[in-house]
Write a protein that holds these residues in place. Structure first.
Motif, mmCIF file in Angstrom:
data_model
loop_
_atom_site.group_PDB
_atom_site.id
_atom_site.type_symbol
_atom_site.label_atom_id
_atom_site.label_comp_id
_atom_site.label_asym_id
_atom_site.label_seq_id
_atom_site.Cartn_x
_atom_site.Cartn_y
_atom_site.Cartn_z
ATOM 1 N N GLU A 127 12.086 -3.184 -5.898
ATOM 2 C CA GLU A 127 11.911 -4.463 -5.289
ATOM 3 C C GLU A 127 11.052 -5.710 -6.151
ATOM 4 O OE1 GLU A 127 9.707 -0.138 -4.805
ATOM 5 O OE2 GLU A 127 10.183 -1.003 -6.265
ATOM 6 N N SER A 128 11.252 -6.775 -5.088
ATOM 7 C CA SER A 128 10.117 -8.126 -5.537
ATOM 8 C C SER A 128 9.027 -8.466 -4.378
ATOM 9 C CB SER A 128 11.305 -8.702 -6.041
ATOM 10 O OG SER A 128 12.680 -9.090 -5.081
ATOM 11 N N GLY A 129 8.542 -9.956 -5.288
ATOM 12 C CA GLY A 129 7.872 -10.773 -4.144
ATOM 13 C C GLY A 129 6.571 -10.955 -3.738
ATOM 14 N N GLY A 130 6.273 -9.505 -4.561
ATOM 15 C CA GLY A 130 4.190 -9.145 -4.586
ATOM 16 C C GLY A 130 3.648 -10.255 -5.324
ATOM 17 N N GLY A 131 2.506 -10.276 -5.297
ATOM 18 C CA GLY A 131 1.923 -11.498 -5.589
ATOM 19 C C GLY A 131 0.767 -12.195 -5.570
ATOM 20 N N SER A 132 -0.432 -12.240 -5.153
ATOM 21 C CA SER A 132 -1.569 -12.906 -4.834
ATOM 22 C C SER A 132 -1.635 -13.915 -3.277
ATOM 23 C CB SER A 132 -2.261 -13.787 -6.200
ATOM 24 O OG SER A 132 -3.677 -13.563 -5.281
ATOM 25 N N VAL A 133 -2.154 -13.694 -1.895
ATOM 26 C CA VAL A 133 -2.632 -14.440 -1.283
ATOM 27 C C VAL A 133 -3.842 -14.406 -1.142
ATOM 28 C CG1 VAL A 133 -1.410 -12.928 0.259
ATOM 29 C CG2 VAL A 133 -1.333 -14.951 0.751
ATOM 30 N N GLN A 134 -4.268 -15.483 0.012
ATOM 31 C CA GLN A 134 -5.778 -15.833 0.220
ATOM 32 C C GLN A 134 -4.959 -14.873 2.021
ATOM 33 O OE1 GLN A 134 -6.961 -20.007 0.512
ATOM 34 N NE2 GLN A 134 -8.011 -19.156 -0.814
ATOM 35 N N ALA A 135 -6.499 -14.039 2.308
ATOM 36 C CA ALA A 135 -6.661 -13.665 3.112
ATOM 37 C C ALA A 135 -5.789 -14.370 4.454
ATOM 38 C CB ALA A 135 -7.883 -12.603 3.633
ATOM 39 N N GLY A 136 -5.263 -14.039 5.618
ATOM 40 C CA GLY A 136 -5.110 -14.514 6.320
ATOM 41 C C GLY A 136 -3.210 -15.179 5.662
ATOM 42 N N GLY A 137 -3.182 -15.293 4.911
ATOM 43 C CA GLY A 137 -1.569 -15.514 4.099
ATOM 44 C C GLY A 137 -0.342 -14.936 4.118
ATOM 45 N N SER A 138 0.423 -15.275 4.203
ATOM 46 C CA SER A 138 1.743 -13.980 4.049
ATOM 47 C C SER A 138 2.564 -13.688 2.821
ATOM 48 C CB SER A 138 2.700 -14.906 5.161
ATOM 49 O OG SER A 138 1.855 -14.993 6.451
ATOM 50 N N LEU A 139 2.860 -13.246 2.935
ATOM 51 C CA LEU A 139 4.415 -12.549 1.893
ATOM 52 C C LEU A 139 5.547 -11.495 2.210
ATOM 53 C CD1 LEU A 139 1.692 -11.094 -1.234
ATOM 54 C CD2 LEU A 139 3.953 -12.955 -1.022
ATOM 55 N N ARG A 140 6.659 -12.095 1.664
ATOM 56 C CA ARG A 140 7.491 -11.132 2.330
ATOM 57 C C ARG A 140 8.266 -10.499 0.570
ATOM 58 N NH1 ARG A 140 13.455 -12.854 4.167
ATOM 59 N NH2 ARG A 140 13.811 -13.173 1.983
ATOM 60 N N LEU A 141 7.919 -9.034 1.246
ATOM 61 C CA LEU A 141 8.420 -8.165 0.328
ATOM 62 C C LEU A 141 10.214 -8.178 0.354
ATOM 63 C CD1 LEU A 141 5.459 -5.718 0.013
ATOM 64 C CD2 LEU A 141 6.031 -7.636 -1.551
ATOM 65 N N SER A 142 10.681 -7.902 -1.291
ATOM 66 C CA SER A 142 12.163 -7.575 -0.633
ATOM 67 C C SER A 142 13.037 -6.436 -1.848
ATOM 68 C CB SER A 142 13.032 -8.524 -0.884
ATOM 69 O OG SER A 142 12.825 -9.675 -0.746
ATOM 70 N N CYS A 143 13.019 -5.603 -1.450
ATOM 71 C CA CYS A 143 13.868 -4.396 -1.344
ATOM 72 C C CYS A 143 15.910 -4.640 -1.871
ATOM 73 C CB CYS A 143 13.646 -2.424 -1.266
ATOM 74 S SG CYS A 143 13.719 -1.571 -2.082
ATOM 75 N N ALA A 144 15.544 -4.460 -2.783
ATOM 76 C CA ALA A 144 17.125 -4.720 -3.812
ATOM 77 C C ALA A 144 17.927 -3.238 -3.826
ATOM 78 C CB ALA A 144 17.503 -5.646 -5.070
ATOM 79 N N ALA A 145 18.937 -2.315 -3.007
ATOM 80 C CA ALA A 145 19.219 -1.444 -3.495
ATOM 81 C C ALA A 145 20.857 -1.360 -4.173
ATOM 82 C CB ALA A 145 19.062 -0.203 -2.213
ATOM 83 N N SER A 146 20.406 -0.249 -4.312
ATOM 84 C CA SER A 146 22.829 0.354 -5.303
ATOM 85 C C SER A 146 22.837 0.574 -5.407
ATOM 86 C CB SER A 146 22.172 -0.732 -6.339
ATOM 87 O OG SER A 146 21.284 -0.105 -8.007
ATOM 88 N N GLY A 147 23.769 1.217 -5.456
ATOM 89 C CA GLY A 147 24.686 2.715 -6.528
ATOM 90 C C GLY A 147 25.254 3.098 -5.085
ATOM 91 N N GLN A 200 9.817 1.205 -7.626
ATOM 92 C CA GLN A 200 8.653 1.453 -9.098
ATOM 93 C C GLN A 200 7.469 0.416 -8.920
ATOM 94 O OE1 GLN A 200 10.325 -1.702 -9.059
ATOM 95 N NE2 GLN A 200 10.404 -3.066 -9.062
ATOM 96 N N GLY A 201 7.751 -0.386 -7.744
ATOM 97 C CA GLY A 201 6.112 -0.805 -7.196
ATOM 98 C C GLY A 201 6.285 -2.855 -7.036
ATOM 99 N N THR A 202 6.089 -2.954 -6.039
ATOM 100 C CA THR A 202 4.808 -4.363 -6.735
ATOM 101 C C THR A 202 3.872 -4.929 -6.142
ATOM 102 O OG1 THR A 202 6.127 -6.407 -6.025
ATOM 103 C CG2 THR A 202 6.725 -4.898 -4.411
ATOM 104 N N GLN A 203 3.063 -5.705 -6.990
ATOM 105 C CA GLN A 203 1.764 -5.132 -6.538
ATOM 106 C C GLN A 203 1.977 -7.032 -5.031
ATOM 107 O OE1 GLN A 203 -1.255 -3.143 -7.392
ATOM 108 N NE2 GLN A 203 -1.733 -4.236 -5.260
ATOM 109 N N VAL A 204 0.561 -6.394 -4.535
ATOM 110 C CA VAL A 204 0.425 -7.167 -3.613
ATOM 111 C C VAL A 204 -1.552 -7.440 -3.583
ATOM 112 C CG1 VAL A 204 -0.156 -7.604 -1.435
ATOM 113 C CG2 VAL A 204 2.019 -6.997 -2.315
ATOM 114 N N THR A 205 -1.975 -8.653 -3.426
ATOM 115 C CA THR A 205 -3.677 -8.820 -3.578
ATOM 116 C C THR A 205 -3.910 -9.302 -2.986
ATOM 117 O OG1 THR A 205 -3.191 -10.718 -6.066
ATOM 118 C CG2 THR A 205 -3.469 -8.057 -6.145
#
Length: 127
Positions: A6-26, A119-124
Motif C-alpha cells: 500500500e501507499s498514499g496514506g498521510g495527513s489531511v484536514q477534515a473534508g479533504g481527500s486522499l487516494r490510496l494505492s495497493c500494488a499487487a505482484s506475484g 503492511q498498511g498505510t496510515q491515514v490521519t
C-alpha cells in the motif's frame, strides 16, 4: 503467492481527500476479490470497500458509502481507494487485502475471508 504494497496514506484536514494505492505482484491472476480494510488501535479490523476483480462489482460499508470509491487497474495490478470528505472518525491504518475465492454478502467484509494482506498505510485526519 501474492504480495501487496500500500501507499498514499498521510495527513489531511477534515473534508479533504486522499487516494490510496495497493500494488499487487506475484500470482495476481489467482486473485478473485480485493478489499480495503481499516483498523484503529484497540478495535477490530473493519472492511470498508471490496471489489470483485473480474466482474468489477464494488461494495461499500455504510460508513463510507458515497465518500469512498474503490477501483482497480488490472493492467497495472493496482487497487485504489479514493477517499473524499474525510471525517475526524476516519483516521486508521488502512490495509489492502486479496482473496483467490469468490466472496458473498455475508463474508466479503470479514478479514478472515482474505489470505493476502499488505503492511498498511496510515491515514490521519485533523479537524
Amino acid at each position: 503467492q501474492v504480495q501487496l504494497v500500500e501507499s498514499g496514506g498521510g495527513s489531511v484536514q477534515a473534508g479533504g481527500s486522499l487516494r490510496l494505492s495497493c500494488a499487487a505482484s506475484g500470482y495476481t491472476s489467482s486473485i478473485n476479490y480485493m478489499a480495503w480494510f481499516r483498523q484503529v488501535p484497540g478495535k477490530e479490523r473493519e472492511g470498508v470497500a471490496a471489489i470483485s476483480r473480474a466482474e468489477r462489482i464494488t461494495y461499500y460499508a455504510d460508513s463510507v458509502k458515497g465518500r469512498f470509491t474503490i477501483s482497480q487497474d488490472n493492467a497495472k495490478n493496482t487497487l485504489y481507494l479514493q477517499m473524499n470528505s474525510l471525517k475526524p472518525a476516519d483516521p486508521a491504518m488502512f490495509y489492502c487485502a486479496a482473496a483467490p475465492w469468490k466472496l458473498y454478502r455475508n463474508n466479503r467484509f470479514r478479514d478472515g475471508s482474505y489470505n493476502y494482506w499488505g503492511q498498511g498505510t496510515q491515514v490521519t485526519v485533523s479537524s
